[in-house]
Design a protein around this motif. Structure first.
Motif, short mmCIF file in Angstrom:
data_model
loop_
_atom_site.label_atom_id
_atom_site.label_comp_id
_atom_site.label_asym_id
_atom_site.label_seq_id
_atom_site.Cartn_x
_atom_site.Cartn_y
_atom_site.Cartn_z
N GLN B 3 0.83 -1.20 0.00
CA GLN B 3 0.00 0.00 0.00
C GLN B 3 0.86 1.25 0.00
OE1 GLN B 3 -3.36 0.20 -0.05
NE2 GLN B 3 -3.79 -1.98 0.09
N VAL B 4 0.29 2.30 -0.57
CA VAL B 4 0.92 3.61 -0.52
C VAL B 4 -0.10 4.58 0.07
CG1 VAL B 4 1.87 5.49 -1.88
CG2 VAL B 4 2.37 3.13 -2.52
N GLU B 5 0.27 5.23 1.14
CA GLU B 5 -0.62 6.18 1.80
C GLU B 5 -0.06 7.58 1.56
OE1 GLU B 5 -1.59 3.05 5.42
OE2 GLU B 5 -0.46 4.88 5.80
N GLN B 6 -0.81 8.39 0.86
CA GLN B 6 -0.35 9.73 0.51
C GLN B 6 -1.12 10.75 1.33
OE1 GLN B 6 -0.24 10.50 -3.71
NE2 GLN B 6 0.20 12.67 -3.43
N SER B 7 -0.37 11.76 1.82
CA SER B 7 -1.00 12.81 2.61
C SER B 7 -0.31 14.14 2.38
CB SER B 7 -0.94 12.43 4.10
OG SER B 7 0.41 12.35 4.54
N PRO B 8 -1.01 15.25 2.61
CA PRO B 8 -2.46 15.30 2.84
C PRO B 8 -3.22 15.08 1.53
CG PRO B 8 -1.61 17.51 2.65
CD PRO B 8 -0.42 16.59 2.54
N SER B 9 -4.51 14.94 1.61
CA SER B 9 -5.30 14.79 0.38
C SER B 9 -5.48 16.13 -0.29
CB SER B 9 -6.65 14.16 0.68
OG SER B 9 -7.36 14.94 1.62
N ALA B 10 -5.44 17.21 0.49
CA ALA B 10 -5.56 18.55 -0.07
C ALA B 10 -4.65 19.49 0.71
CB ALA B 10 -7.01 19.03 -0.03
N PHE B 25 4.87 3.97 2.93
CA PHE B 25 4.72 2.68 2.28
C PHE B 25 4.60 1.59 3.34
CE2 PHE B 25 5.71 5.13 -1.21
CZ PHE B 25 6.97 5.71 -1.11
N THR B 26 3.79 0.60 3.06
CA THR B 26 3.60 -0.47 4.05
C THR B 26 4.73 -1.49 4.01
OG1 THR B 26 2.23 -1.68 2.47
CG2 THR B 26 1.10 -0.24 4.05
N THR B 27 5.48 -1.50 2.90
CA THR B 27 6.63 -2.40 2.82
C THR B 27 7.79 -1.64 2.18
OG1 THR B 27 6.01 -3.24 0.64
CG2 THR B 27 5.17 -4.44 2.54
N THR B 28 8.93 -2.29 2.16
CA THR B 28 10.11 -1.68 1.53
C THR B 28 9.89 -1.61 0.02
OG1 THR B 28 11.52 -2.60 3.26
CG2 THR B 28 12.59 -1.88 1.22
N MET B 29 10.08 -0.42 -0.52
CA MET B 29 9.89 -0.19 -1.95
C MET B 29 11.23 0.02 -2.64
SD MET B 29 6.69 -0.48 -2.42
CE MET B 29 5.10 -0.33 -1.58
N ARG B 30 11.28 -0.36 -3.89
CA ARG B 30 12.54 -0.28 -4.64
C ARG B 30 12.82 1.15 -5.11
NH1 ARG B 30 13.34 -2.10 -10.10
NH2 ARG B 30 11.27 -3.02 -10.06
N ALA B 31 11.79 1.88 -5.44
CA ALA B 31 11.96 3.24 -5.94
C ALA B 31 10.62 3.95 -5.83
CB ALA B 31 12.43 3.22 -7.40
N VAL B 32 10.66 5.24 -6.05
CA VAL B 32 9.43 6.03 -6.03
C VAL B 32 9.46 7.02 -7.19
CG1 VAL B 32 10.32 7.86 -4.54
CG2 VAL B 32 7.87 7.36 -4.56
N ALA B 62 12.62 13.43 -1.63
CA ALA B 62 13.48 12.53 -0.88
C ALA B 62 12.82 11.17 -0.79
CB ALA B 62 13.73 13.09 0.52
N PHE B 63 13.65 10.13 -0.74
CA PHE B 63 13.13 8.77 -0.63
C PHE B 63 14.00 8.00 0.34
CE2 PHE B 63 11.26 4.85 -1.35
CZ PHE B 63 12.08 3.93 -1.99
N ASP B 64 13.36 7.43 1.34
CA ASP B 64 14.06 6.60 2.32
C ASP B 64 13.41 5.22 2.29
OD1 ASP B 64 15.05 5.30 4.64
OD2 ASP B 64 15.46 7.22 5.57
N SER B 65 14.04 4.29 1.61
CA SER B 65 13.46 2.96 1.45
C SER B 65 13.36 2.24 2.79
CB SER B 65 14.33 2.14 0.49
OG SER B 65 13.83 0.83 0.37
N LYS B 66 14.39 2.39 3.61
CA LYS B 66 14.42 1.68 4.89
C LYS B 66 13.32 2.18 5.82
CE LYS B 66 17.51 0.65 8.78
NZ LYS B 66 18.85 0.90 9.36
N GLU B 67 13.11 3.50 5.85
CA GLU B 67 12.08 4.09 6.71
C GLU B 67 10.72 4.10 6.01
OE1 GLU B 67 12.53 4.81 9.86
OE2 GLU B 67 14.62 4.13 9.65
N ARG B 68 10.67 3.68 4.78
CA ARG B 68 9.42 3.48 4.06
C ARG B 68 8.62 4.76 3.85
NH1 ARG B 68 7.12 -2.08 6.89
NH2 ARG B 68 9.01 -3.33 6.60
#
Lengths: 114, 110
Positions: B3-10, B25-32, B62-68
């Motif tokens: 899952q990907v949770e994006q915030s805020p909606s507005a 992200f609910t799991t470790t992602m390879r890229a964004v 910024a993207f932090d795969s470990k911190e999701r």
């Protein structure tokens, strides 16, 4: 939970063949969209729909047709597939949340036209 | 599933101010990837990150795969920054090309 389901997940087609990509949503959203994703282009809009029976051309409609027979289903049709249509296709449904639309995407369909 | 949770909606901003959008992200992602929806409905690439940060003009991601998580910062907002922004993650799990957030609508006012 809002859900958009695409089928098939992967498809290999021959040049000149007919391909139909299907999309089903259980969100009861009026709006549905078909995009293709290509390196360097983001997601480009092919066709979209405001509801059952409606189809509208997006930015790159040539070579594609769309069909919205019901609120839940929106299909993308390639009557004569060409190698240039090899891509990843995404379907989405949209709500109108406070006049701003959120999109819910399917998993994508990888199409290879040989 | 992933899952990907994006915030805020507005998000409402005044010109010249800044803020951040976030995707968890609910799991470790390879890229964004980050996209912006244009007036015709297409999603225009803003950033692709496998790690670290990237900057382009007044936008920084910024993207932090470990911190999701991933963030998109807008600084010195201008009226033309108004629009809907989406993040999409590339999962390590097989089979899924992109997993999208549901979008953040940014409104910049004078």
């Amino acid at each position: 939970e809002a859900a958009v389901t695409q089928s098939p997940r992967n498809k290999v087609a021959v040049t000149g063949g007919k391909v139909t990509l299907s999309c089903n949503q259980t969100n009861n959203h009026n709006n549905m969209y078909w995009y293709r994703q290509d390196t360097g282009h983001g997601l480009r809009l092919i066709h979209y729909s405001y509801g059952a029976g409606s189809t509208e051309k997006g930015d790159i409609p040539d070579g594609y047709k769309a069909s919205r027979p019901s609120q839940e289903n929106f299909s993308l049709i390639l009557e004569l597939a060409t190698p240039s249509q090899t891509s990843v296709y995404f379907c989405a449904s949209g709500d109108r949340f406070l006049s701003n639309e959120r999109l819910f995407f399917g998993h994508g369909t990888k199409l290879s036209v040989l | 599933g992933d899952q990907v949770e994006q915030s805020p909606s507005a998000l409402s901003l005044h010109e010249g101010t800044g803020s951040a959008l976030r995707c968890n992200f609910t799991t470790t992602m390879r890229a964004v990837q980050w996209f912006r929806k244009n007036s015709r409905g297409s999603l225009i690439n803003l950033f692709y990150l496998a790690s670290g940060t990237k900057e382009n003009g007044r936008l920084k991601s910024a993207f932090d795969s470990k911190e999701r998580y991933s963030t998109l910062h807008i600084r010195d907002a201008q009226l033309e920054d108004s629009g809907t922004y989406f993040c999409a993650a590339v999962s390590y799990q097989g089979g899924r090309a992109l997993i999208f957030g549901t979008g953040t609508t940014v409104s910049v006012s004078p």
